[in-house]
Design an enzyme around this catalytic site. Sequence first.
Site, PDB file in Angstrom:
ATOM      1  N   SER A  34     -33.361  13.057  13.243  1.00 23.84           N
ATOM      2  CA  SER A  34     -34.176  11.941  13.762  1.00 23.84           C
ATOM      3  C   SER A  34     -33.969  11.799  15.269  1.00 23.84           C
ATOM      4  O   SER A  34     -34.915  11.532  16.015  1.00 23.84           O
ATOM      5  CB  SER A  34     -33.762  10.628  13.092  1.00 23.84           C
ATOM      6  N   GLU A  40     -40.756  15.516   9.243  1.00 23.45           N
ATOM      7  CA  GLU A  40     -41.675  15.155  10.323  1.00 23.45           C
ATOM      8  C   GLU A  40     -41.647  13.645  10.622  1.00 23.45           C
ATOM      9  O   GLU A  40     -42.680  13.002  10.785  1.00 23.45           O
ATOM     10  CB  GLU A  40     -43.075  15.692  10.017  1.00 23.45           C
ATOM     11  N   GLY A  41     -40.424  13.142  10.657  1.00 17.77           N
ATOM     12  CA  GLY A  41     -40.201  11.722  10.947  1.00 17.77           C
ATOM     13  C   GLY A  41     -39.981  10.947   9.666  1.00 17.77           C
ATOM     14  O   GLY A  41     -40.899  10.786   8.867  1.00 17.77           O
TER      15      GLY A  41
HETATM   16  C1  LIG Z   1     -37.536  20.599   3.348  1.00 20.97           C
HETATM   17  C2  LIG Z   1     -37.442  20.253   4.798  1.00 20.97           C
HETATM   18  C3  LIG Z   1     -38.249  20.911   5.708  1.00 20.97           C
HETATM   19  C4  LIG Z   1     -38.130  20.657   7.071  1.00 20.97           C
HETATM   20  N1  LIG Z   1     -38.856  21.399   7.970  1.00 20.97           N
HETATM   21  C5  LIG Z   1     -38.538  21.335   9.286  1.00 20.97           C
HETATM   22  C6  LIG Z   1     -39.120  22.253  10.219  1.00 20.97           C
HETATM   23  O1  LIG Z   1     -39.951  23.092   9.872  1.00 20.97           O
HETATM   24  N2  LIG Z   1     -38.711  22.205  11.515  1.00 20.97           N
HETATM   25  C7  LIG Z   1     -37.791  21.291  11.962  1.00 20.97           C
HETATM   26  O2  LIG Z   1     -37.453  21.317  13.146  1.00 20.97           O
HETATM   27  N3  LIG Z   1     -37.245  20.382  11.105  1.00 20.97           N
HETATM   28  C8  LIG Z   1     -37.591  20.396   9.782  1.00 20.97           C
HETATM   29  N4  LIG Z   1     -37.016  19.505   8.892  1.00 20.97           N
HETATM   30  C9  LIG Z   1     -36.059  18.528   9.391  1.00 20.97           C
HETATM   31  C10 LIG Z   1     -36.526  17.099   9.252  1.00 20.97           C
HETATM   32  O3  LIG Z   1     -37.518  16.824  10.201  1.00 20.97           O
HETATM   33  C11 LIG Z   1     -35.275  16.192   9.376  1.00 20.97           C
HETATM   34  O4  LIG Z   1     -34.535  16.367   8.182  1.00 20.97           O
HETATM   35  C12 LIG Z   1     -35.633  14.741   9.588  1.00 20.97           C
HETATM   36  O5  LIG Z   1     -36.204  14.553  10.853  1.00 20.97           O
HETATM   37  C13 LIG Z   1     -34.425  13.813   9.434  1.00 20.97           C
HETATM   38  O6  LIG Z   1     -33.349  14.285  10.172  1.00 20.97           O
HETATM   39  P1  LIG Z   1     -31.902  14.408   9.458  1.00 20.97           P
HETATM   40  O7  LIG Z   1     -32.091  15.135   8.188  1.00 20.97           O
HETATM   41  O8  LIG Z   1     -30.969  14.984  10.455  1.00 20.97           O
HETATM   42  O9  LIG Z   1     -31.482  12.939   9.117  1.00 20.97           O
HETATM   43  P2  LIG Z   1     -30.754  11.924  10.119  1.00 20.97           P
HETATM   44  O10 LIG Z   1     -31.455  11.884  11.410  1.00 20.97           O
HETATM   45  O11 LIG Z   1     -29.310  12.238  10.135  1.00 20.97           O
HETATM   46  O12 LIG Z   1     -30.970  10.555   9.374  1.00 20.97           O
HETATM   47  C14 LIG Z   1     -30.239  10.183   8.198  1.00 20.97           C
HETATM   48  C15 LIG Z   1     -30.787   8.843   7.725  1.00 20.97           C
HETATM   49  O13 LIG Z   1     -30.550   7.835   8.705  1.00 20.97           O
HETATM   50  C16 LIG Z   1     -31.804   7.242   9.080  1.00 20.97           C
HETATM   51  N5  LIG Z   1     -31.728   6.916  10.503  1.00 20.97           N
HETATM   52  C17 LIG Z   1     -31.415   7.719  11.531  1.00 20.97           C
HETATM   53  N6  LIG Z   1     -31.466   7.045  12.678  1.00 20.97           N
HETATM   54  C18 LIG Z   1     -31.832   5.775  12.400  1.00 20.97           C
HETATM   55  C19 LIG Z   1     -32.098   4.603  13.148  1.00 20.97           C
HETATM   56  N7  LIG Z   1     -32.006   4.583  14.479  1.00 20.97           N
HETATM   57  N8  LIG Z   1     -32.468   3.479  12.496  1.00 20.97           N
HETATM   58  C20 LIG Z   1     -32.585   3.479  11.149  1.00 20.97           C
HETATM   59  N9  LIG Z   1     -32.350   4.562  10.375  1.00 20.97           N
HETATM   60  C21 LIG Z   1     -31.983   5.688  10.980  1.00 20.97           C
HETATM   61  C22 LIG Z   1     -32.853   8.293   8.792  1.00 20.97           C
HETATM   62  O14 LIG Z   1     -34.146   7.737   8.664  1.00 20.97           O
HETATM   63  C23 LIG Z   1     -32.316   8.869   7.497  1.00 20.97           C
HETATM   64  O15 LIG Z   1     -32.649   8.022   6.440  1.00 20.97           O
HETATM   65  C24 LIG Z   1     -37.200  19.690   7.527  1.00 20.97           C
HETATM   66  C25 LIG Z   1     -36.419  18.972   6.595  1.00 20.97           C
HETATM   67  C26 LIG Z   1     -36.526  19.248   5.254  1.00 20.97           C
HETATM   68  C27 LIG Z   1     -35.643  18.493   4.300  1.00 20.97           C
END
Ligand SMILES: Cc1cc2nc3c(=O)[nH]c(=O)nc-3n(C[C@H](O)[C@H](O)[C@H](O)COP(=O)(O)OP(=O)(O)OC[C@H]3O[C@@H](n4cnc5c(N)ncnc54)[C@H](O)[C@@H]3O)c2cc1C
Length: 390
Positions: free
Chosen positions: A135, A364-365
Site C-alpha cells: 500500500s 490494485e489498492g
Molecule cells: C494475487 C495478487 C496479485 C497482485 N498483482 C500485483 C502486480 O501485478 N503487480 C504489483 O506490483 N503488485 C501486485 N499485487 C500486490 C498488491 O497490489 C498488494 O498486495 C496491495 O497493494 C497491498 O499491499 P500489501 O500486500 O503489502 O499490504 P500492506 O500494504 O502491508 O497492508 C496490510 C493491511 O494494512 C492496511 N493498511 C495499510 N496501510 C494502511 C493505512 N494507512 N490505513 C489503513 N489501513 C492500512 C491494508 O489496507 C491492508 O489491509 C498483487 C497482490 C496479490 C495478492
Amino acid sequence: MDFALSDTERAIRDTARDFITREVMPLEQELLRRERAHRPGLEPDELRELQLKARAFGFWGLATPEAYGGMDLPAVTQSLIWTELGRSYVPFRFGGEADNILFRANEEQQREFLIPTIEGERRSCFAITEPGAGSDAANIRFSARRDGDDWVLNGEKTFITGGNEADFAIVIAVTDREKGARNGGATAFLVDRAMGWRSEFIQTMGEGGPAALVFDDVRVPHRNILGEPGQGFALAMEWIGKGRYTIPSHAVGIAERALRMAIDYATTRQTFGRPIGDNQAIQWMIADSETELEAARWLILRAAWTVDQGMDPRHASSMAKLYGAGMVNRVVDRVLQIHGGMGYTRELPVERWYRQVRLYRIFEGTDEMQRLIIARDLLRGYTRLGGHLA
Ligand SMILES: Cc1cc2nc3c(=O)[nH]c(=O)nc-3n(C[C@H](O)[C@H](O)[C@H](O)COP(=O)(O)OP(=O)(O)OC[C@H]3O[C@@H](n4cnc5c(N)ncnc54)[C@H](O)[C@@H]3O)c2cc1C
C-alpha cells in the site's frame, strides 16, 4: 438524464456476450474438472486460440489505439465488455492488449516490447510491490544504480501477476533515494527475463498464482528506461488507475451470473415441502444482492464515463473499486449460503468465485487505500460532495 446505452454500446456489448456464450462458456465444466485435478484450467495456447477467434469476430485490443490495430473503445464500452467477461469463470480476456504505460515507449522500445505484446508474442508483467512496500508504494527499496551505459538492478518484487510466465517485466526501481520515489526518485525499466531475473511461484487461495521476482545485479541498458528517468512513480500510478474501473466491471459480471444461479436454485431447491425461495430469509439475500449490484453498476459506469469525459477519474474510480469489490464479495457469500452444502463443493463454481473475488478487495489498492483516497479528497477539498452534479 439518460440511463440508456447507445445503439453502438448495446451492439458491441451484445456481440461480446454472444462470443462469450458460444465460445467461452462451453469450456467451463472442463475448466472445473482440470482445476479439481490441480491443473491449469485454460492452457496458454487455448487462450491464444480463443483470442484469435475473437479477433476474427472483431474483438482485438479493446483499449489499444486504432493505429496499433486495436478498437480504442471508450471506457464505458470497455466497462460493459469487462462485465460480459466476468459472466464466465473461464479466465478469458480479449487479445491485442498491452499495459497502458507501454504506449509511452519510444519507437525502438515499441518494436521490441509493445508490438509483440499486442500481438501476443511476448508477455509482460508489471512490478512495483515489494515485501516491504505494498500500500505504501512510495516506500519501495528496489534499487537501480547507474554504471556507464547500464543500470544495475537489485532487489525483490512480490505478488506479481503474470510474473511466472512473463518474457519481460516493467519494473519500478529507486534511482534517486534522496528525492524519494514520489518526487522523481523512481524510474520504470523494461527488463527482459534473459537479462537475468528469476521468478518464484507464490501459492495463493486463488487458481494460478503471482510470482516473486528476484533481481541480483541485473544489468539493464539505459535505453530500456520507459518514459523519462524519475517518472517511474507517476507511470506506476497510471498503470494502477486503469484497474480501478475494469476490476469492479468484471465483478459486476461475476455477481450477476452468481445471483442468477442463486435465483434458479431458490426456485427449485425444496425444503419443508416448498422452494427455499418462499422464505423471507432467502428473499432478503436476493433483494440485497440485486440492490447492491445495481448500485455498483452505476457507480462503475459513472467512473468509466468520467474517464471518457476527460475529467479526473480518481475519486469516482476509487469509489467504484471500493464498492464493486465489496459488493461482489457480499453477493458471492450470499449465493454460497443459498446453495447450502452444494455451494461449498467444487462441483459448482461458487466456491471458486468466493476464493477469486477475495483478491478484489486487496490488489490494485486495498479497500482501506480506496477509503483513504476518497476521504482525503473530501477533507482537502479536491472533490465536492455530489460529484459532477454538484
Ligand atoms: C494475487 C495478487 C496479485 C497482485 N498483482 C500485483 C502486480 O501485478 N503487480 C504489483 O506490483 N503488485 C501486485 N499485487 C500486490 C498488491 O497490489 C498488494 O498486495 C496491495 O497493494 C497491498 O499491499 P500489501 O500486500 O503489502 O499490504 P500492506 O500494504 O502491508 O497492508 C496490510 C493491511 O494494512 C492496511 N493498511 C495499510 N496501510 C494502511 C493505512 N494507512 N490505513 C489503513 N489501513 C492500512 C491494508 O489496507 C491492508 O489491509 C498483487 C497482490 C496479490 C495478492
